[in-house]
Design an enzyme around this catalytic site. Structure first.
Site, PDB file in Angstrom:
ATOM      1  N   ASP A   1      11.529 -14.101  -8.190  1.00 14.31           N
ATOM      2  CA  ASP A   1      10.641 -13.927  -9.337  1.00 14.31           C
ATOM      3  C   ASP A   1       9.215 -13.616  -8.870  1.00 14.31           C
ATOM      4  OD1 ASP A   1       9.089 -14.150 -11.631  1.00 14.31           O
ATOM      5  OD2 ASP A   1      10.179 -15.873 -12.411  1.00 14.31           O
TER       6      ASP A   1
ATOM      7  N   HIS B   1      -4.366   4.596   4.557  1.00 12.42           N
ATOM      8  CA  HIS B   1      -3.657   4.548   3.279  1.00 12.42           C
ATOM      9  C   HIS B   1      -3.480   5.946   2.698  1.00 12.42           C
ATOM     10  CE1 HIS B   1      -2.419   2.841  -0.582  1.00 12.42           C
ATOM     11  NE2 HIS B   1      -3.235   3.716  -1.163  1.00 12.42           N
TER      12      HIS B   1
ATOM     13  N   LYS C   1      -4.890  -9.915  -3.127  1.00 18.44           N
ATOM     14  CA  LYS C   1      -3.937  -8.885  -3.525  1.00 18.44           C
ATOM     15  C   LYS C   1      -3.296  -8.280  -2.288  1.00 18.44           C
ATOM     16  CE  LYS C   1      -2.765  -4.477  -4.866  1.00 18.44           C
ATOM     17  NZ  LYS C   1      -2.553  -3.260  -4.057  1.00 18.44           N
TER      18      LYS C   1
ATOM     19  N   GLU D   1       3.889   1.030  -2.922  1.00  7.49           N
ATOM     20  CA  GLU D   1       2.570   1.337  -2.363  1.00  7.49           C
ATOM     21  C   GLU D   1       2.660   1.824  -0.920  1.00  7.49           C
ATOM     22  OE1 GLU D   1      -1.772  -0.821  -1.686  1.00  7.49           O
ATOM     23  OE2 GLU D   1      -0.425  -1.512  -3.261  1.00  7.49           O
TER      24      GLU D   1
END
Length: 423
Positions: A277, A375, A261, A83
């Site tokens: 993990d 972004h 998130k 991202e």
């Protein structure tokens, strides 16, 4: 697909042979699938040992976040993510935090929980007490399964017994609490749980079924806090905006899901880079976010007496330095060396600091220019490449896309044609 996906003996093949077989079965030209093949024989061999039916590897961009001062020590932090803006945002937030001492952390002992479920118990309340009475016996049996862990200072520490009931379900569930030292701990606690299950069932006078760790690692919490200088952030209005944005996430699960998130954008990138993990960490974090019965923000933001922004974050982070991909993947090994960590707890503390930094950066963008401006300016490079721009054309096309404000592939193709026409 030209043939059946049933391929007897597929798992016995080497990666090259598997690739040839999927080309044959899929009916696709080999060049359409070539990107799935390994390009390095050594990495192909490692991949074949790590997972089943391996044919290659997929490369995720690996960046390094700078500026992190954590508990008085500087760190360069490897982050694996696809991202745009994540690494830059974390680095910028860490720079702001440096002004007032950086990040400060603490963590609990690396204790994981194994659950042993017992069904068909006639007297669950009494069974609970019988199991608690057998605590010392059960701990000794658990520790006998892993003498090396005990020698390293870890091992089974305690038990808890819960009665779990619903309209159509009732079980006695024993929690075995195990200090796993510098491991994530899944293998150790699962082995202990399986060894204990018959004895637990006998004491409870029932039938054992599941015996496995829980990724709700709430005995392995990590905490981080930082003060972000108001002037460096852009002034009092920006601080107020960030606090209000946090309050929205704390009150509304629809906002909290995206807010959290953002935290995990930073955390998962470090987890992946170090071979840990990501799914376990994500599951544990989101479970922790609804520990009081309502999904809410994992982080907290407030204004201190001097008007500076104070951010804090607490969540479970079951990370390891031994076992799994951390010890088998060369990139993960290099990432751990770059971090210079001495324990799994320190790795978790650094990871939490990155999560807080990433979260603050996202809230700052939301409270000021909006998330898309920064972004999308970075995303424009990806769109430029997807539109067919050559390496020497990417920067110019990305700049025009960002200025245009429509970062889409169709618009990129139009602008690319114009650039080439004017060349």
């Amino acid at each position: 697909m030209n043939a059946s996906s049933r391929i007897p003996g597929f798992y016995k093949l080497d990666p090259d042979s598997r690739f040839r077989k999927i080309v044959e079965v899929s009916g696709l030209p080999a060049e359409h699938l070539h990107a799935m093949r390994h390009t390095d024989a050594g990495m192909a061999s490692i991949a074949d040992r790590m997972i089943e039916n391996a044919i290659g590897t997929i490369a995720i961009p690996l960046g390094v976040a700078a500026n992190f001062l954590i508990d008085g020590r500087d760190h360069l932090v490897p982050m694996a993510t696809e991202e745009p803006s994540v690494v830059a945002a974390a680095s910028n937030a860490a720079l702001v935090a440096r002004e007032r001492g950086g990040f400060h952390t603490s963590s609990m002992a690396p204790v994981m929980i194994a659950q042993v479920q017992v069904l068909d118990v006639a007297d669950p309340q009494a069974a609970r007490l019988r199991l608690l009475e057998a605590r010392d016996e059960l701990l000794a049996l658990a520790n006998a399964q892993d003498p090396l862990l005990v020698e390293l200072g870890g091992g089974a520490r305690d038990i808890e017994v819960r009665l779990v009931e619903s309209a159509d379900f009732r079980a006695v569930v024993l929690h075995l609490q195990v200090d796993v030292r510098d491991a994530m701990g899944a293998n150790a606690v699962n082995t202990m749980a399986e060894a204990l299950a018959p004895r637990i069932a006998a004491i409870a006078r029932g039938r054992s079924l599941l015996r496995i760790l829980s990724n709700k690692a709430d005995l392995r919490l990590v905490r981080v806090r930082a003060v972000f200088d108001a002037d460096k952030l852009g002034g009092e209005a920006v601080v107020e905006g960030i606090v209000e944005a946090y309050r929205f996430a704390a009150a509304d699960p629809y906002r909290a899901a995206t807010h959290n998130k953002g935290i995990m954008n930073g955390i998962s990138a470090v987890v992946l880079a170090t071979g840990n993990d990501t799914r376990a960490i994500e599951a544990g974090a989101h479970c922790h976010a609804c520990r009081d019965g309502r999904y809410t923000s994992l982080s907290h933001f407030e204004k201190d007496a001097d008007g500076h922004l104070v951010g804090s974050l607490e969540l479970p982070l079951a990370l390891g330095l031994v076992g799994g991909a951390t010890r088998t993947h060369p990139t993960a090994q290099a990432a751990v060396k770059l971090l210079g960590v001495r324990s799994a707890n320190q790795l978790a503390e650094i990871t939490a600091a990155v999560g807080l930094a990433q979260n603050m950066a996202a809230l700052r963008a939301l409270a000021t220019e909006g998330i898309q401006r920064g972004h999308m300016s970075l995303h424009a490079r990806n769109v430029a490449v997807a539109a067919g721009a050559a390496e020497h054309e990417v920067a110019a096309l990305a700049a025009r896309l960002a200025a245009d404000g429509h970062v889409r592939q169709d618009r990129a193709q139009q602008l690319l044609a114009e650039l080439r026409a004017g060349a």
